[in-house]
Design an enzyme around this catalytic site. Structure first.
Site, mmCIF file in Angstrom:
data_model
loop_
_atom_site.group_PDB
_atom_site.id
_atom_site.type_symbol
_atom_site.label_atom_id
_atom_site.label_comp_id
_atom_site.label_asym_id
_atom_site.label_seq_id
_atom_site.Cartn_x
_atom_site.Cartn_y
_atom_site.Cartn_z
ATOM 1 C CD1 TRP A 52 -2.412 -2.099 1.565
ATOM 2 C CD2 TRP A 52 -3.093 -0.854 -0.162
ATOM 3 N NE1 TRP A 52 -3.503 -2.718 0.996
ATOM 4 C CE2 TRP A 52 -3.935 -1.979 -0.058
ATOM 5 C CE3 TRP A 52 -3.328 0.062 -1.192
ATOM 6 C CZ2 TRP A 52 -5.002 -2.216 -0.936
ATOM 7 C CZ3 TRP A 52 -4.393 -0.164 -2.064
ATOM 8 C CH2 TRP A 52 -5.204 -1.292 -1.932
ATOM 9 C CG ASP B 232 -3.373 4.118 3.712
ATOM 10 O OD1 ASP B 232 -4.431 3.927 4.342
ATOM 11 O OD2 ASP B 232 -3.099 3.528 2.638
ATOM 12 C CE LYS C 40 -9.265 -2.744 3.401
ATOM 13 N NZ LYS C 40 -8.309 -1.907 2.692
HETATM 14 C C1 LIG Z 1 -7.799 -1.357 1.563
HETATM 15 C C2 LIG Z 1 -6.690 -0.373 1.624
HETATM 16 C C3 LIG Z 1 -6.576 0.680 0.702
HETATM 17 C C4 LIG Z 1 -7.453 0.778 -0.531
HETATM 18 O O1 LIG Z 1 -8.600 1.384 -0.375
HETATM 19 P P1 LIG Z 1 -9.648 1.491 -1.575
HETATM 20 O O2 LIG Z 1 -10.873 1.855 -0.824
HETATM 21 O O3 LIG Z 1 -9.733 0.165 -2.271
HETATM 22 O O4 LIG Z 1 -9.195 2.566 -2.470
HETATM 23 C C5 LIG Z 1 -5.570 1.594 0.877
HETATM 24 N N1 LIG Z 1 -4.687 1.486 1.886
HETATM 25 C C6 LIG Z 1 -4.756 0.468 2.769
HETATM 26 C C7 LIG Z 1 -3.744 0.383 3.875
HETATM 27 C C8 LIG Z 1 -5.754 -0.495 2.661
HETATM 28 O O5 LIG Z 1 -5.822 -1.512 3.539
#
Ligand SMILES: *Cc1c(COP(=O)(O)O)cnc(C)c1O
Length: 373
Positions: free
Chosen positions: A105, A180, A204
């Site tokens: 990521w 993030d 999540k």
């Molecule tokens: C799932 C995830 C994303 C992606 O998010 P989207 O909603 O698919 O754009 C980005 N960063 C992390 C750490 C993730 O777990």
């Protein structure tokens, strides 16, 4: 409304399981939200009913996560991947940004930012060790002129998590930290003193897909590049209480229910996120212990960098993988297949995860090993 039978245990990495209580409440209110005569999906985002839902969600989230007043909480669309572009468009000024590459990521974030910044500088990378550790802060090479430093607090695919957020000021940097935290938001306490901006897709730990939550410190507004789309301009979003355009109303409503649920969670004397953190340590601890106790399963991540949210593991003999997944499904243990880029298995233990589910998985690990051994 009652569930008719016990639902299977869902270890999916995202969109992920939600607490049954939350789903039942949403189902009960689906056709008529609290006497309004409308379901939430059918309401104007400017009407008093929805404004009340929005206010409750945002106030509840601020209390739950102890978000200081100098941070705006924005409800946007575009997901984590959208933020990979939206952050540099808003914060970089087209200059230099630093990235710590700790997995898929953060690598993706770096790659996307390169379109918008003059220099996307890799301050450290764990790629040489296959993303199984977090490079120590003593080895980070931070740029003196970085507009921000990007990290991913939990690498969902590799199962690598920062034990604590980087403390840039202690490293002599004045750049704001961008986090993030899509896959570990609201799973543990968060040191806002160390943060300039944090973002998370909701799917999540917080609710359904389609809602992105951004926490941005007041002084970071007003820096957007002229080409930044209006719908993704943090300052416009903040000035319009996330209603510059139609926000993801259903996601905001479910986030609100999820926030109430999280605030009710209890472990001993602790409630809310502090309780969830205890629960995550207990559940992940149990699963890692079971993996480590057996030569049949392995997890390659350095113990200090292991994620409490996503536990990837491999079978010693990959020929057993299909049988493992079939047996799991038969026992009501769903979505255990690892990400295609790393293979193997992965159990995600987000906020809705129960002790009963983790116990069932640990029991199955032992049972399958006995069968095959
Ligand atoms: C799932 C995830 C994303 C992606 O998010 P989207 O909603 O698919 O754009 C980005 N960063 C992390 C750490 C993730 O777990």
């Amino acid at each position: 409304m009652n569930s008719l039978r016990q639902r299977p245990f869902n270890f999916g990495a995202g969109p992920a399981a939600l607490p049954e209580e939350v789903l039942l409440q949403a189902a009960g209110e689906m056709l008529d939200w609290r006497g309004s005569g409308m379901g939430v999906m059918e309401m104007s985002h400017r009407g008093s009913d929805f404004i009340a839902i929005y206010e409750d969600a945002i106030t509840g989230l601020r209390i739950l996560l102890d978000v200081p007043q100098e941070f705006h909480i924005l409800f946007l669309q575009g997901g984590g991947i959208g933020e990979n572009a939206i952050v540099p468009l808003n914060l970089s000024g087209g200059g230099v940004a630093d990235f710590l590459l700790t997995g898929s990521w953060s690598s993706k974030s770096w790659d996307e930012a390169r379109r918008y910044v003059r220099t996307a500088h890799v301050a450290a990378s764990a790629e040489p060790d296959g993303f199984t550790s977090i490079p120590p802060a003593s080895r980070w090479r931070l740029s003196p002129d970085a507009a921000y430093v990007h990290v991913c607090s939990n690498e969902t695919i590799q199962g690598v998590q920062f034990a604590e957020l980087p403390h840039l000021a202690a490293l002599g940097s004045r750049a704001p930290l961008v986090v993030d935290c899509s896959s570990d938001i609201a799973s543990r306490r968060f040191d806002w003193q160390r943060v300039g901006l944090a973002f998370a897709g909701a799917q999540k730990n917080l609710g359904p897909a389609g809602l992105t939550v951004v926490f941005v410190r007041e002084d970071l507004l007003g820096r957007a590049l002229p080409i930044c789309p209006s719908a993704f301009n943090y300052e416009l979003a903040a000035r319009h209480q996330s209603m510059y355009n139609t926000p993801p109303t259903w996601g905001i409503y479910l986030l609100g229910l999820m926030v109430e649920w999280m605030r009710r969670q209890r472990e001993g004397e602790l409630t809310g996120v502090a309780a969830l953190e205890i629960r995550h340590r207990r559940q992940a601890g149990k699963l890692y212990a079971a993996i480590d106790a057996s030569a049949f399963y392995t997890n390659r991540v350095a113990p200090t960098a292991r994620s409490l949210m996503n536990v990837p593991f491999f079978l010693a003999d990959t020929r057993h993988e299909a049988a493992f997944l079939d047996g799991a499904r038969e026992r009501g243990l769903l979505q255990l297949k690892g990400h295609k880029s790393v293979g193997g298995m992965r159990a995600s233990l987000y906020n809705a995860m129960t002790d009963a589910a983790v116990d069932a998985l640990v029991g199955y690990l032992r049972e399958f090993e006995r069968q095959m051994g």
